[in-house]
Design a protein around this motif. Sequence first.
Motif, PDB file in Angstrom:
ATOM      1  N   LEU A 221      -4.426  15.864   0.441  1.00  0.00           N
ATOM      2  CA  LEU A 221      -5.784  15.804   1.038  1.00  0.00           C
ATOM      3  C   LEU A 221      -6.735  16.813   0.533  1.00  0.00           C
ATOM      4  CD1 LEU A 221      -4.740  15.224   4.937  1.00  0.00           C
ATOM      5  CD2 LEU A 221      -6.386  13.868   3.561  1.00  0.00           C
ATOM      6  N   GLU A 222      -6.156  17.856   0.343  1.00  0.00           N
ATOM      7  CA  GLU A 222      -6.774  19.298  -0.265  1.00  0.00           C
ATOM      8  C   GLU A 222      -7.380  18.848  -1.468  1.00  0.00           C
ATOM      9  OE1 GLU A 222      -6.764  23.096   0.500  1.00  0.00           O
ATOM     10  OE2 GLU A 222      -7.195  22.090   2.306  1.00  0.00           O
ATOM     11  N   LEU A 223      -6.824  17.979  -2.369  1.00  0.00           N
ATOM     12  CA  LEU A 223      -7.328  17.418  -3.790  1.00  0.00           C
ATOM     13  C   LEU A 223      -7.992  16.133  -3.698  1.00  0.00           C
ATOM     14  CD1 LEU A 223      -3.852  18.572  -5.501  1.00  0.00           C
ATOM     15  CD2 LEU A 223      -6.147  19.842  -5.709  1.00  0.00           C
ATOM     16  N   SER A 224      -8.141  15.699  -2.649  1.00  0.00           N
ATOM     17  CA  SER A 224      -8.805  14.391  -2.602  1.00  0.00           C
ATOM     18  C   SER A 224      -8.067  13.482  -3.302  1.00  0.00           C
ATOM     19  CB  SER A 224     -10.223  14.461  -2.862  1.00  0.00           C
ATOM     20  OG  SER A 224     -10.984  15.294  -2.095  1.00  0.00           O
ATOM     21  N   ARG A 225      -6.844  13.370  -3.156  1.00  0.00           N
ATOM     22  CA  ARG A 225      -5.759  12.456  -3.884  1.00  0.00           C
ATOM     23  C   ARG A 225      -5.290  11.466  -2.930  1.00  0.00           C
ATOM     24  NH1 ARG A 225      -2.964  16.193  -8.065  1.00  0.00           N
ATOM     25  NH2 ARG A 225      -4.908  16.562  -9.427  1.00  0.00           N
ATOM     26  N   LEU A 226      -5.482  11.566  -1.873  1.00  0.00           N
ATOM     27  CA  LEU A 226      -4.969  10.376  -0.704  1.00  0.00           C
ATOM     28  C   LEU A 226      -5.873   9.408  -0.648  1.00  0.00           C
ATOM     29  CD1 LEU A 226      -2.290  10.900   1.046  1.00  0.00           C
ATOM     30  CD2 LEU A 226      -3.756  11.226   3.102  1.00  0.00           C
ATOM     31  N   THR A 227      -5.274   8.169  -0.841  1.00  0.00           N
ATOM     32  CA  THR A 227      -6.096   6.902  -0.694  1.00  0.00           C
ATOM     33  C   THR A 227      -6.190   6.389   0.894  1.00  0.00           C
ATOM     34  OG1 THR A 227      -4.230   5.695  -1.455  1.00  0.00           O
ATOM     35  CG2 THR A 227      -6.401   5.887  -3.050  1.00  0.00           C
ATOM     36  N   LYS A 274      -3.274   6.468   8.917  1.00  0.00           N
ATOM     37  CA  LYS A 274      -3.642   7.809   8.954  1.00  0.00           C
ATOM     38  C   LYS A 274      -4.184   8.336  10.370  1.00  0.00           C
ATOM     39  CE  LYS A 274      -3.614   7.977   4.393  1.00  0.00           C
ATOM     40  NZ  LYS A 274      -3.550   6.574   4.004  1.00  0.00           N
ATOM     41  N   LEU A 275      -5.042   7.430  11.172  1.00  0.00           N
ATOM     42  CA  LEU A 275      -5.559   7.811  12.344  1.00  0.00           C
ATOM     43  C   LEU A 275      -4.225   7.769  13.435  1.00  0.00           C
ATOM     44  CD1 LEU A 275      -8.328   8.499  13.097  1.00  0.00           C
ATOM     45  CD2 LEU A 275      -8.570   6.470  14.196  1.00  0.00           C
ATOM     46  N   GLY A 276      -3.206   6.985  13.299  1.00  0.00           N
ATOM     47  CA  GLY A 276      -1.949   6.915  13.970  1.00  0.00           C
ATOM     48  C   GLY A 276      -1.374   8.503  13.888  1.00  0.00           C
ATOM     49  N   ARG A 277      -1.406   8.895  12.675  1.00  0.00           N
ATOM     50  CA  ARG A 277      -0.793  10.226  12.281  1.00  0.00           C
ATOM     51  C   ARG A 277      -1.604  11.358  13.339  1.00  0.00           C
ATOM     52  NH1 ARG A 277       1.306  13.968   8.839  1.00  0.00           N
ATOM     53  NH2 ARG A 277       2.816  12.710   7.710  1.00  0.00           N
ATOM     54  N   VAL A 278      -3.030  11.233  13.221  1.00  0.00           N
ATOM     55  CA  VAL A 278      -3.966  12.101  13.915  1.00  0.00           C
ATOM     56  C   VAL A 278      -3.316  12.123  15.451  1.00  0.00           C
ATOM     57  CG1 VAL A 278      -6.233  12.420  14.959  1.00  0.00           C
ATOM     58  CG2 VAL A 278      -5.878  11.945  12.389  1.00  0.00           C
ATOM     59  N   PHE A 279      -3.477  10.873  15.998  1.00  0.00           N
ATOM     60  CA  PHE A 279      -3.138  11.017  17.349  1.00  0.00           C
ATOM     61  C   PHE A 279      -1.741  11.356  17.615  1.00  0.00           C
ATOM     62  CE2 PHE A 279      -7.245   9.117  17.493  1.00  0.00           C
ATOM     63  CZ  PHE A 279      -7.992   9.641  18.279  1.00  0.00           C
ATOM     64  N   VAL A 327      -6.688  27.565  14.512  1.00  0.00           N
ATOM     65  CA  VAL A 327      -5.545  26.642  14.556  1.00  0.00           C
ATOM     66  C   VAL A 327      -5.714  25.401  13.528  1.00  0.00           C
ATOM     67  CG1 VAL A 327      -4.964  26.996  17.043  1.00  0.00           C
ATOM     68  CG2 VAL A 327      -6.379  25.109  16.714  1.00  0.00           C
ATOM     69  N   PHE A 328      -6.930  25.133  13.168  1.00  0.00           N
ATOM     70  CA  PHE A 328      -6.999  24.108  12.222  1.00  0.00           C
ATOM     71  C   PHE A 328      -6.705  24.526  10.722  1.00  0.00           C
ATOM     72  CE2 PHE A 328      -9.511  22.650  15.596  1.00  0.00           C
ATOM     73  CZ  PHE A 328      -8.714  21.545  15.808  1.00  0.00           C
ATOM     74  N   GLU A 329      -6.364  25.672  10.549  1.00  0.00           N
ATOM     75  CA  GLU A 329      -6.184  26.500   9.181  1.00  0.00           C
ATOM     76  C   GLU A 329      -4.601  26.205   8.976  1.00  0.00           C
ATOM     77  OE1 GLU A 329      -7.122  30.509   8.959  1.00  0.00           O
ATOM     78  OE2 GLU A 329      -9.237  30.042   9.469  1.00  0.00           O
ATOM     79  N   GLY A 330      -4.018  25.685   7.580  1.00  0.00           N
ATOM     80  CA  GLY A 330      -2.738  25.539   7.357  1.00  0.00           C
ATOM     81  C   GLY A 330      -1.698  26.675   7.608  1.00  0.00           C
ATOM     82  N   PHE A 331      -0.931  26.239   8.376  1.00  0.00           N
ATOM     83  CA  PHE A 331       0.172  27.188   8.672  1.00  0.00           C
ATOM     84  C   PHE A 331      -0.166  28.396   9.852  1.00  0.00           C
ATOM     85  CE2 PHE A 331       1.703  25.998   4.447  1.00  0.00           C
ATOM     86  CZ  PHE A 331       2.963  26.051   4.710  1.00  0.00           C
ATOM     87  N   TYR A 332      -1.423  27.918  10.416  1.00  0.00           N
ATOM     88  CA  TYR A 332      -1.577  28.980  11.443  1.00  0.00           C
ATOM     89  C   TYR A 332      -1.099  28.393  12.869  1.00  0.00           C
ATOM     90  CZ  TYR A 332      -4.327  31.882  14.342  1.00  0.00           C
ATOM     91  OH  TYR A 332      -4.609  33.210  15.224  1.00  0.00           O
ATOM     92  N   LYS A 351      -7.274  17.428  10.847  1.00  0.00           N
ATOM     93  CA  LYS A 351      -8.877  17.701  10.876  1.00  0.00           C
ATOM     94  C   LYS A 351      -9.435  16.895   9.425  1.00  0.00           C
ATOM     95  CE  LYS A 351     -11.849  21.517  10.369  1.00  0.00           C
ATOM     96  NZ  LYS A 351     -12.567  21.919   9.112  1.00  0.00           N
ATOM     97  N   GLN A 352      -8.542  17.136   8.420  1.00  0.00           N
ATOM     98  CA  GLN A 352      -8.935  16.542   7.165  1.00  0.00           C
ATOM     99  C   GLN A 352      -8.958  14.901   7.148  1.00  0.00           C
ATOM    100  OE1 GLN A 352      -8.191  18.285   3.421  1.00  0.00           O
ATOM    101  NE2 GLN A 352      -6.922  19.656   4.231  1.00  0.00           N
ATOM    102  N   ILE A 353      -8.222  14.380   7.927  1.00  0.00           N
ATOM    103  CA  ILE A 353      -8.270  13.047   8.194  1.00  0.00           C
ATOM    104  C   ILE A 353      -9.286  12.544   8.779  1.00  0.00           C
ATOM    105  CG2 ILE A 353      -6.842  10.968   8.888  1.00  0.00           C
ATOM    106  CD1 ILE A 353      -4.214  12.428   8.297  1.00  0.00           C
ATOM    107  N   VAL A 354      -9.618  13.215   9.962  1.00  0.00           N
ATOM    108  CA  VAL A 354     -10.719  12.856  10.935  1.00  0.00           C
ATOM    109  C   VAL A 354     -12.004  12.994  10.284  1.00  0.00           C
ATOM    110  CG1 VAL A 354     -11.818  13.337  13.084  1.00  0.00           C
ATOM    111  CG2 VAL A 354      -9.444  13.442  13.096  1.00  0.00           C
ATOM    112  N   GLU A 355     -12.260  14.122   9.401  1.00  0.00           N
ATOM    113  CA  GLU A 355     -13.437  14.180   8.516  1.00  0.00           C
ATOM    114  C   GLU A 355     -13.490  13.029   7.565  1.00  0.00           C
ATOM    115  OE1 GLU A 355     -13.026  18.248   7.113  1.00  0.00           O
ATOM    116  OE2 GLU A 355     -13.883  19.208   9.062  1.00  0.00           O
ATOM    117  N   LYS A 356     -12.306  12.667   7.167  1.00  0.00           N
ATOM    118  CA  LYS A 356     -12.412  11.618   5.911  1.00  0.00           C
ATOM    119  C   LYS A 356     -12.971  10.492   6.776  1.00  0.00           C
ATOM    120  CE  LYS A 356     -10.447  13.113   2.082  1.00  0.00           C
ATOM    121  NZ  LYS A 356     -11.352  13.717   1.145  1.00  0.00           N
ATOM    122  N   HIS A 357     -12.907  10.158   8.019  1.00  0.00           N
ATOM    123  CA  HIS A 357     -13.160   9.161   8.989  1.00  0.00           C
ATOM    124  C   HIS A 357     -14.708   9.268   9.245  1.00  0.00           C
ATOM    125  CE1 HIS A 357      -9.196   7.657   9.119  1.00  0.00           C
ATOM    126  NE2 HIS A 357      -9.565   6.801   9.788  1.00  0.00           N
TER     127      HIS A 357
END
Length: 383
Positions: A221-227, A274-279, A327-332, A351-357
Amino acid sequence: MKIKNKFALYNFIMLITPIILIGVISVCFLIIFILKYPVEELNITRASMIDPFIFSQALGEFFKNNPGAVCYAVLWAVICIVLIVTSTTVTTRLLTRSIEGSITDLSRAAESIRSGNLDFEVMGSDYDEIDTLCTSFDAMRKELKYANEREKYMKKERSMLLANISHDLKTPITSIKGYIEGIRDGVASTPEKMSRYLDTVYAKAEAIDDMVNNLSIFSKLELSRLTFNFEQSDFNSFLRNFIEGYKIDFEKNGIRFTDNISDTNAPVKIDYEKLGRVFSNIIDNAVKYGDTSEPSIEISTFISDGGVYACVGDNGIGISPDELKNVFEGFYRVDSSRSIKGSGLGLGIVKQIVEKHGGKIWLKSEGVGKGTTAVVYLPTIGG
Ligand code: ADP
């Protein structure tokens, strides 16, 4: 003021100053001259005024008879020349000094930037063109300072991320090694003990697997490589179907569940997986950090601001206001929740998945011990 106008002004001053000074000095000299010398001897008639030859002859005659007047006239000429030279030099000096000042400031600023010092401010100038240059220069300094700070922050983040990854991987690996050594040394002497040991090893290996999966998604997600495979769908139906699978778990774990999902059609673009993962992450957190004696979870949705809001609220340990955005920072992980199993990567991914939506996510909490609500906002199509 524009440089062109300033030059015109100084040229005017350069011209007018000697004229005024010479005029004043000449009037003074003329008065003294008239009082001191017999000017009537000049015998200037209308004819001699018109004819320069007759006039110069009369003047020559006068100076021949009054040699002192020659020195007087020479003194007047010398004073006039000195006045012209002095006033032009002073005016030129003032003009160059005002331009030099701004240019020196700029070159000093460039030198400071070159040596890595970015904690200063480039002052403006009286000249419009140089002032614009100073403003651009200061903007460049601010950009550089921001980039430097960002780089330092990223370096620190990277080091912390590496430290956290190695710590979180090392803990279960050390534990797996310990249990395997126990098995090898015959500590797991009974079949029950052996089975318990193997279950623990398996659980730890699963934890590592989860962590590596999360890490892989996080970095993709950080590298924008997730389709993402988006489909247009009704969000409320998606969420209703999704939580269907959780209801049995809630019941089994004695969690009071309140479903307030709206019936209104809320068309949004959804990547189901991905949205399933979010919820699932948000609901898992509500369970993990929920109240231990009388756990309660409420899921509600409503349409507003051109989108759909989904709220997952619990009555658990809560979060203090200053920790909410971290809490949205990695490992926090909030200190109060450290004793509960988790990697601190979940919400970073969410957070990144929601923003991609095209949406936003935030947590709300009245404070420690007062429960938490995760709010997801997704823009509706044509909303
Ligand atoms: P973790 O795997 O640690 O749960 P997350 O990224 O999902 O990682 O969450 C980050 C941190 O945010 C958690 O460690 C916890 O401190 C805090 N947190 C998340 N959700 C809640 C919640 N519902 N109630 C209280 N704290 C929460």
